[in-house]
Design a protein around this motif. Structure first.
Motif, PDB file in Angstrom:
ATOM      1  N   GLY A 192       1.004  -1.230  -0.186  1.00  0.00           N
ATOM      2  CA  GLY A 192       0.429  -0.099   0.006  1.00  0.00           C
ATOM      3  C   GLY A 192       1.284   0.946  -0.392  1.00  0.00           C
ATOM      4  O   GLY A 192       2.330   0.895  -0.057  1.00  0.00           O
ATOM      5  N   VAL A 193       0.317   2.464  -0.128  1.00  0.00           N
ATOM      6  CA  VAL A 193       0.755   3.652   0.050  1.00  0.00           C
ATOM      7  C   VAL A 193      -0.050   4.883   0.058  1.00  0.00           C
ATOM      8  O   VAL A 193       0.364   6.193   0.304  1.00  0.00           O
ATOM      9  CB  VAL A 193       1.429   3.929  -1.995  1.00  0.00           C
ATOM     10  CG1 VAL A 193       0.154   4.499  -2.689  1.00  0.00           C
ATOM     11  CG2 VAL A 193       2.589   4.795  -1.642  1.00  0.00           C
ATOM     12  N   TYR A 194      -0.518   4.579   1.825  1.00  0.00           N
ATOM     13  CA  TYR A 194      -1.789   5.155   1.831  1.00  0.00           C
ATOM     14  C   TYR A 194      -1.846   5.784   3.752  1.00  0.00           C
ATOM     15  O   TYR A 194      -1.583   6.469   4.277  1.00  0.00           O
ATOM     16  CB  TYR A 194      -2.975   4.603   2.156  1.00  0.00           C
ATOM     17  CG  TYR A 194      -3.542   3.218   2.192  1.00  0.00           C
ATOM     18  CD1 TYR A 194      -3.849   2.560   3.900  1.00  0.00           C
ATOM     19  CD2 TYR A 194      -2.915   2.753   1.386  1.00  0.00           C
ATOM     20  CE1 TYR A 194      -3.997   1.594   3.993  1.00  0.00           C
ATOM     21  CE2 TYR A 194      -3.542   1.216   1.707  1.00  0.00           C
ATOM     22  CZ  TYR A 194      -4.060   0.928   2.660  1.00  0.00           C
ATOM     23  OH  TYR A 194      -3.954  -0.828   3.306  1.00  0.00           O
ATOM     24  N   ALA A 195      -0.376   4.556   4.367  1.00  0.00           N
ATOM     25  CA  ALA A 195      -0.248   4.262   5.862  1.00  0.00           C
ATOM     26  C   ALA A 195       0.992   4.820   5.701  1.00  0.00           C
ATOM     27  O   ALA A 195       2.197   4.978   5.281  1.00  0.00           O
ATOM     28  CB  ALA A 195      -0.627   3.299   6.933  1.00  0.00           C
ATOM     29  N   ASP A 196       1.972   5.664   6.990  1.00  0.00           N
ATOM     30  CA  ASP A 196       2.709   6.158   7.542  1.00  0.00           C
ATOM     31  C   ASP A 196       3.973   5.499   7.209  1.00  0.00           C
ATOM     32  O   ASP A 196       5.072   5.604   6.489  1.00  0.00           O
ATOM     33  CB  ASP A 196       3.401   6.704   8.506  1.00  0.00           C
ATOM     34  CG  ASP A 196       1.782   7.989   9.427  1.00  0.00           C
ATOM     35  OD1 ASP A 196       1.939   8.875   7.738  1.00  0.00           O
ATOM     36  OD2 ASP A 196       1.653   8.487  10.224  1.00  0.00           O
ATOM     37  N   LYS A 197       3.828   3.817   7.420  1.00  0.00           N
ATOM     38  CA  LYS A 197       4.951   2.782   7.462  1.00  0.00           C
ATOM     39  C   LYS A 197       4.979   2.632   5.779  1.00  0.00           C
ATOM     40  O   LYS A 197       6.085   2.332   5.687  1.00  0.00           O
ATOM     41  CB  LYS A 197       4.314   1.822   8.558  1.00  0.00           C
ATOM     42  CG  LYS A 197       4.885   1.951   9.536  1.00  0.00           C
ATOM     43  CD  LYS A 197       4.170   1.013  10.282  1.00  0.00           C
ATOM     44  CE  LYS A 197       4.596   0.581  11.862  1.00  0.00           C
ATOM     45  NZ  LYS A 197       4.455  -0.731  12.769  1.00  0.00           N
ATOM     46  N   GLN A 198       4.065   2.364   5.077  1.00  0.00           N
ATOM     47  CA  GLN A 198       4.415   1.539   3.687  1.00  0.00           C
ATOM     48  C   GLN A 198       5.037   3.468   3.280  1.00  0.00           C
ATOM     49  O   GLN A 198       6.171   2.874   2.078  1.00  0.00           O
ATOM     50  CB  GLN A 198       2.765   2.091   3.106  1.00  0.00           C
ATOM     51  CG  GLN A 198       1.986   0.261   3.552  1.00  0.00           C
ATOM     52  CD  GLN A 198       0.527   0.620   3.698  1.00  0.00           C
ATOM     53  OE1 GLN A 198      -0.100   1.768   3.341  1.00  0.00           O
ATOM     54  NE2 GLN A 198      -0.151  -0.351   3.302  1.00  0.00           N
ATOM     55  N   VAL A 199       4.604   4.860   3.317  1.00  0.00           N
ATOM     56  CA  VAL A 199       4.849   5.872   2.524  1.00  0.00           C
ATOM     57  C   VAL A 199       6.547   5.399   3.079  1.00  0.00           C
ATOM     58  O   VAL A 199       8.092   5.663   2.619  1.00  0.00           O
ATOM     59  CB  VAL A 199       4.163   7.190   3.377  1.00  0.00           C
ATOM     60  CG1 VAL A 199       5.927   7.739   2.901  1.00  0.00           C
ATOM     61  CG2 VAL A 199       3.461   7.074   2.850  1.00  0.00           C
TER      62      VAL A 199
END
Length: 364
Positions: free
Chosen positions: A72-79
């Protein structure tokens, strides 16, 4: 000289060549949370001699998922995880876009907290399966079920999720985003008459079936700028129960709308199997007439076919998928007319470094 290895311009981006690494699901994100990791950074960095890398399809929300271990690319850890990837890629000179997707009905309750997936209409896709794995990575293909029809609130929220994830992708270091509008996923489901039986403003006429896609494009463009937006469409692909007699004229109409919005590129996903339909030259000419910005094509291209399409002006960049899996140095091998390695298809989805980062360059 082959045009494939010439420098190219993509809006404000200078590309080191016209070779694109196509988006390919590899299902290697860290769990829990579908977080991009160092192994993914290594994988993309190894292939960053391409002019442009388009990431694997990346979720815009929890309920956008349809396969195990996709990022994903919506949560802080993913970013934060993607920042490691984009930094590694840019250190080798490539640009990188993040492909954003919502799978719609191509999902399963296991990804939906036990609920039905959502789609334009409550129509189950025939002969369509998703890959579901346990924590150890042992997976099986499972049939999709009948989805629930989206409400207006659902539509509004998903449009917002696309725009929000685009913003997060730019924060993560991507040069832009590609909106996945093909291959039978949510946006494609809105475009096609066989999967969209709605009677409101999002169904029926060609204009209505295009509405969701264009609202997503407009929301994403408002968030990050149209010059950072690409769209992938699949006019001649009918798998996942997507055989629609009106899809080609619908996509040609979409191309006019994209040009009016001055987006960065249109990416055509072309069928890549042995008896795939041949794309008529008349379609390519008409598309080029309507869309004069960058066109990317992907679908079992060889260097010879790539040169032909580039020379005719039907495309500006050529995307390669499976050859990039087994040949991290694909650009060098093609440029020097060296033999390509074959991929191990059993290692495409899930697992670790084997079949992912352990393919060796030819000259090492």
């Amino acid at each position: 000289m082959s045009k494939l290895f010439e420098q190219a311009q993509l809006k404000q981006l200078a590309l080191q060549n016209r070779v694109v690494m196509a988006p390919m699901t590899r299902a290697r994100s860290s769990q829990p949370g579908n977080v991009p990791n160092q192994m993914m950074a290594t994988y993309y960095q190894q292939r960053a001699s391409a002019g442009l890398i388009i990431s694997e399809a990346t979720q815009i929300s929890d309920d956008a998922q349809g396969y195990s271990f996709t990022p994903g690319v919506y949560a802080d850890k993913q970013v934060d995880g993607w920042k490691t990837v984009t930094h590694a890629v840019k250190s080798q000179g490539a640009a990188m876009f993040c492909q954003l997707w919502h799978v719609g009905r191509v999902s399963h309750p296991v990804f939906q907290n036990g609920d039905k997936p959502m789609a334009p209409s409550a129509l189950a896709p025939v002969d369509t399966q998703v890959w579901i794995a346990d924590e150890q990575g042992n997976g099986n293909m499972v049939d999709c079920i009948e989805p629930r029809a989206m409400t207006q609130a659902d539509i509004d929220r998903v449009i917002h999720d696309f725009a929000y994830s685009a913003k997060r992708a730019v924060e993560a270091g991507f040069d832009g985003v590609e909106i996945h509008g093909g291959n039978g996923y949510l946006i494609d489901q809105f475009l096609r008459t066989n999967s969209n039986h709605r009677t409101d403003n999002y169904g029926g006429s060609r204009e209505n079936r295009l509405r969701f896609l264009l609202e997503v494009v407009d929301a994403v463009s408002a968030q990050i700028g149209a010059d950072k937006v690409g769209v992938r469409l699949a006019p001649f692909i009918t798998f996942k129960d997507m055989n629609c007699p009106d899809i080609v004229p619908t996509i040609l109409e979409a191309s006019k709308q994209f040009q009016a919005r001055d987006i960065a590129y249109l990416h055509l996903s072309e069928a890549d199997w042995d008896d795939a339909p041949v794309i008529p030259e008349s379609f390519r000419k008409e598309l080029r007439q309507y869309f004069t910005n960058t066109i990317i094509v992907a679908g079992r291209y060889t260097q010879e076919r790539a040169d032909e399409i580039l020379d005719k002006g039907f495309a500006d960049l050529i995307a390669f998928g499976r050859p990039f899996v087994a040949n991290p140095d694909l650009v060098s091998r093609m440029e020097n007319q060296q033999q390509l390695s074959e991929l191990d298809g059993t290692t495409l989805f899930g697992g670790g470094a084997h079949g992912y980062t352990d393919y060796a360059p030819l000259n090492k």
